[in-house]
Design a protein around this motif. Structure first.
Motif: not given
Length: 171
Positions: A42-45, A110-112, A116-118
């Motif tokens: 998840t983005p939160a992780q 990561p999710s789509p 890009k942020l990851v």
């Protein structure tokens, strides 16, 4: 007794005939297994890893000028303490960058939404994580430590910018 045996056999035949008349063909099994969904983090992780370290990275960025002044112009005991603190902080900053990358890549993909942020986080943290400040800053007042601080100073701005991009996902 013959009547009982005949009745039992007749009942058994009747039941088996009924059973086979109403028997359904077995359900068709799929020819290929259903693929299991790909697990994503998840983005939160991801944000949690960055959030945990952001204070160290932001504080380092904030203190760059003070550290430089203390190192170049400082003569007082307070300046020397500042130089020592800056030397220890550059070690912390480089090690936390290295650990953050390790923790990020250990997560599922990561999710789509945040891929890009990851990718950017890894890209921006990598140069900072490769600075071997732990060895150079055993003597925080050394020229070797000063060189590592200078390298970290150039890299930390990208890290802070990356943290700003993550702001919507951080607590």
């Amino acid at each position: 007794m013959k009547k009982l045996v005949a009745l039992a056999i007749g009942a058994g035949l009747a039941l088996s005939a009924c059973g086979s008349a109403s028997a359904q063909p077995p359900a068709a099994t799929p020819s290929s297994p259903t693929p299991s969904p790909v697990q994503t983090a998840t983005p939160a992780q991801f944000a949690s890893i960055l959030s945990e370290n952001q204070k160290v990275w932001r504080d380092y960025n904030t203190n760059i000028v003070e550290c430089g002044i203390a190192r170049v112009l400082g003569k007082s005991t307070a300046d020397q303490i500042k130089v020592m603190t800056c030397g220890m902080t550059v070690v912390t900053v480089t090690l936390t960058a290295k650990n953050a990358i390790r923790d990020i890549v250990a997560l599922p993909k990561p999710s789509p939404e945040v891929k890009k942020l990851v990718d950017r986080a890894i890209t921006d943290l990598t140069p900072l994580s490769t600075i071997d400040a732990a060895v150079a800053c055993k003597d925080a007042s050394s020229e070797a430590c000063d060189e590592k601080e200078t390298l970290a100073n150039g890299q930390i701005r990208d890290v802070v910018s990356m943290l700003d991009a993550w702001a919507p996902y951080m607590r």
